[in-house]
Enzyme design. Structure first.
Site, PDB file in Angstrom:
ATOM      1  N   HIS A  44       0.819  -1.211   0.000  1.00 33.45           N
ATOM      2  CA  HIS A  44       0.000   0.000   0.000  1.00 33.45           C
ATOM      3  C   HIS A  44       0.853   1.260   0.000  1.00 33.45           C
ATOM      4  CE1 HIS A  44      -2.250  -3.270   2.027  1.00 33.45           C
ATOM      5  NE2 HIS A  44      -3.199  -2.896   1.178  1.00 33.45           N
TER       6      HIS A  44
HETATM    7  S1  FES Z   1       1.611  -0.647   3.362  1.00 32.27           S
HETATM    8 FE1  FES Z   1      -0.031  -1.958   3.674  1.00 32.27          FE
HETATM    9  S2  FES Z   1       0.941  -3.731   4.334  1.00 32.27           S
HETATM   10 FE2  FES Z   1       2.584  -2.400   4.047  1.00 32.27          FE
END
Ligand code: FES
Length: 239
Positions: free
Chosen positions: A204
């Site tokens: 993410h």
């Molecule tokens: S940014 Fe979501 S799991 Fe690492």
């Protein structure tokens, strides 16, 4: 004739008044003698121990119930022996039960072997990352350069999302050791990547700096630092 009858009745009343106290006294003595005879009646079937109370009471004897074999100490010794023996047996049983329970609950040898892991740091060159597995999780070991140490220490950490100084995250400045698990949803970040020269989580888009602190992205916390120690100069034990 009426005068004679009147005189006769007067004499009769006088005689009656004289004889009445004597008759009452005789009746009272008769009643009293009957009561005394009833109290001392030999025909009573109850042999009261309190007969003749006031002089010396008659006490019952318990001699028939006494132990005639070994005096009074023999039953006490037997009672003490039984109580002591049962207490000792109960203690031994409780000890064995607790010991078995603790042995069963403690970690087995293979689990203990995985609880700690020793790494030879001499095999990790400066400026390189090594990933090891510890308790099923990846652990990042970074041999930091002097520039990386300076950058990590010079960062204004007070304003970061999870404020923590570099000195609170390392025991030796050149060795950064932390869990390789993103604090967002648990992905494994990539080393030597991201906007801050540290680690980048592609899941993410979380960016960690060269001290493992979260600098950008959805992750809420810095990468976790596990328990570790340096038993020798070039050895680290994690766990
Ligand atoms: S940014 Fe979501 S799991 Fe690492």
């Amino acid at each position: 004739m009426p005068a004679l009858a009147h005189t006769t009745r007067a004499i009769a009343r006088q005689w009656t008044a004289h004889q009445l106290p004597v008759a009452r006294a005789a009746a009272a003595s008769t009643t009293q003698s009957r009561s005394v005879s009833e109290v001392h009646s030999p025909s009573s079937s109850f042999d009261s121990p309190f007969k003749g109370a006031g002089s010396s009471p008659k006490m019952p004897s318990f001699a028939a119930y006494r132990n005639k074999s070994g005096g009074e100490t023999a039953p006490k010794v037997f009672s003490y022996f039984m109580v002591g023996t049962m207490g000792a047996l109960t203690s031994l049983g409780a000890k064995a039960t607790v010991q078995d329970f603790l042995v069963n609950m403690s970690a087995s040898a293979d689990v203990l072997a995985q609880a700690k892991v020793e790494i030879d740091l001499a095999a990790i060159p400066e400026g390189k990352n090594v990933i090891i597995k510890w308790r099923g999780k990846p652990v990042f070991i970074r041999h930091r350069t002097a520039d990386e140490i300076k950058e990590a220490e010079d960062t204004k950490w007070e304003s970061l999302r999870d404020p923590q100084s570099d000195g609170d995250r390392v025991k030796k400045p050149e060795w950064l050791i932390m869990l390789g698990v993103c604090t967002h949803l648990g992905c494994v970040p990539i080393g030597e990547a991201g906007d801050f020269g540290g680690w980048f989580c592609p899941c993410h888009g979380s960016h960690y700096d060269i001290s493992g602190r979260i600098r950008k992205g959805p992750a809420p916390l810095n990468l976790e630092v596990p328990e570790y120690d340096f038993p020798e100069e070039d050895k680290v034990v994690i766990g």
